[in-house]
Design a protein around this motif. Structure first.
Motif, PDB file in Angstrom:
ATOM      1  N   THR A   1      37.438  -2.373  27.116  1.00  0.00           N
ATOM      2  CA  THR A   1      37.126  -1.253  27.424  1.00  0.00           C
ATOM      3  C   THR A   1      37.427  -0.063  26.262  1.00  0.00           C
ATOM      4  O   THR A   1      38.577  -0.009  25.976  1.00  0.00           O
TER       5      THR A   1
ATOM      6  N   PRO B   1      32.917  -2.197  35.417  1.00  0.00           N
ATOM      7  CA  PRO B   1      34.110  -2.761  35.405  1.00  0.00           C
ATOM      8  C   PRO B   1      34.451  -3.970  36.165  1.00  0.00           C
ATOM      9  O   PRO B   1      35.318  -4.688  35.910  1.00  0.00           O
TER      10      PRO B   1
ATOM     11  N   ASP C   1      35.789   7.288  36.611  1.00  0.00           N
ATOM     12  CA  ASP C   1      36.067   6.912  37.966  1.00  0.00           C
ATOM     13  C   ASP C   1      35.002   6.918  38.855  1.00  0.00           C
ATOM     14  O   ASP C   1      34.989   6.264  40.021  1.00  0.00           O
ATOM     15  N   GLU C   2      34.304   7.968  38.561  1.00  0.00           N
ATOM     16  CA  GLU C   2      33.094   8.526  39.644  1.00  0.00           C
ATOM     17  C   GLU C   2      31.835   8.735  38.757  1.00  0.00           C
ATOM     18  O   GLU C   2      31.975   9.569  37.761  1.00  0.00           O
TER      19      GLU C   2
ATOM     20  N   ARG D   1      36.371   5.308  30.196  1.00  0.00           N
ATOM     21  CA  ARG D   1      35.783   4.876  31.587  1.00  0.00           C
ATOM     22  C   ARG D   1      35.593   6.246  32.331  1.00  0.00           C
ATOM     23  O   ARG D   1      35.888   7.442  31.857  1.00  0.00           O
TER      24      ARG D   1
ATOM     25  N   GLU E   1      30.370   5.774  41.998  1.00  0.00           N
ATOM     26  CA  GLU E   1      31.267   4.458  41.804  1.00  0.00           C
ATOM     27  C   GLU E   1      31.650   4.364  40.332  1.00  0.00           C
ATOM     28  O   GLU E   1      31.287   5.307  39.297  1.00  0.00           O
ATOM     29  N   PRO E   2      32.764   3.658  40.084  1.00  0.00           N
ATOM     30  CA  PRO E   2      33.197   3.315  38.712  1.00  0.00           C
ATOM     31  C   PRO E   2      32.188   3.136  37.680  1.00  0.00           C
ATOM     32  O   PRO E   2      31.644   2.084  38.078  1.00  0.00           O
TER      33      PRO E   2
ATOM     34  N   CYS F   1      32.356   2.111  33.325  1.00  0.00           N
ATOM     35  CA  CYS F   1      33.182   1.783  32.230  1.00  0.00           C
ATOM     36  C   CYS F   1      32.363   1.572  30.791  1.00  0.00           C
ATOM     37  O   CYS F   1      31.325   1.116  30.867  1.00  0.00           O
TER      38      CYS F   1
END
Length: 260
Positions: free
Chosen positions: A12, A248, A17-18, A15, A34-35, A37
């Motif tokens: 990674t 992720p 998270d949203e 990223r 949604e997450p 990366c």
């Protein structure tokens, strides 16, 4: 492991998270997030090291601001351990020893450290290069200083020029590695098929998450639905192991990010 098989480590480099679900799965999940990366791949075969993508540039201020301006919940996160020099150092990889670097697509999350690899061959889609350089009359000009930093582009057309290889729509540039044009996300997006001890792994930015291929759901940022579904069917048929660039769940399916 034979001489044409690689072990792949997915790492990674940033990223969020949203991220809006409809950008990942076309016309689905309106109002949901949604997450997400951003990843690179390190391919090893004995003493050989090959990279897919080079991560973000040192200064991501403008990139992060552009995403926040699009949606205030798009909060880009990059820890020190996600910076490419730190990633390489933690694995004992000397950038001068890297044999090859593949880029897909030409984008801000992939092109930030090309010049770090002074001996590597650089592989880019011929279509993607034409688009980036404004040579495709059928497409608007790319935003040059967003997709690739000025210093990295200058490196490609000066010091790195003799090491730059433009990939045709179907190519086998190195033993155990094939590439083919997919488009879908960017005009120059490619799929990279890599032979491993566990079968053929396919990495691409054309599918963001496993569900895009496994459920045949196009990404939200899809430029051509027919091209998308054609590409997804081919990837599904050829891949024993899928490596979506932004999922992720990669690290759940492949503990430690190790594929093959």
């Amino acid at each position: 492991m034979t001489t044409s098989q690689y072990q792949i480590e997915v790492v990674t480099v940033g990223r969020m998270d949203e991220v809006p679900t409809p950008s990942i799965f076309r016309l689905e999940g309106n109002g949901h997030y949604e997450p997400f990366c951003y990843t690179i791949c390190i391919l090893r075969q004995g003493e050989r090291t090959i990279l897919i993508n080079t991560g973000f540039p040192e200064d991501v201020t403008a990139i992060a601001k552009a995403w926040r301006d699009e949606d205030e919940r798009l909060d880009f996160i990059r820890t020190e351990e996600m910076r490419l020099p730190a990633i390489l150092a933690a694995r004992g990889i000397d950038p001068d020893s890297v044999e090859a670097v593949f880029l897909t697509p030409i984008g801000p999350y992939n092109t930030g450290n090309i010049s770090l690899f002074r001996n590597a061959r650089i592989f880019i889609s011929r279509r993607g290069w034409a688009y980036q350089m404004g040579l495709d009359d059928g497409l608007p000009r790319a935003q040059r200083n967003i997709a690739i930093p000025d210093a990295e582009l200058a490196h490609l057309v000066t010091e790195g020029f003799e090491r730059l290889t433009l990939l045709d729509d179907e190519a086998a540039p190195l033993p155990g590695i094939r590439t083919f044009h997919v488009g879908v996300h960017h005009p120059g997006s490619i799929a990279i098929a890599i032979e491993t001890a566990s079968g053929t792994a396919v990495f691409s930015d054309a599918f963001f998450k496993f569900g895009n291929i496994e459920a045949m759901k196009p990404i939200g940022y899809c430029q051509d639905l027919r091209e998308c579904l054609r590409s997804y069917k081919r990837i599904a048929a050829e891949a024993d192991l899928l490596i979506p660039m932004y999922d992720p769940d990669l690290f759940l399916r492949y503990p430690g990010g190790v594929v093959g």
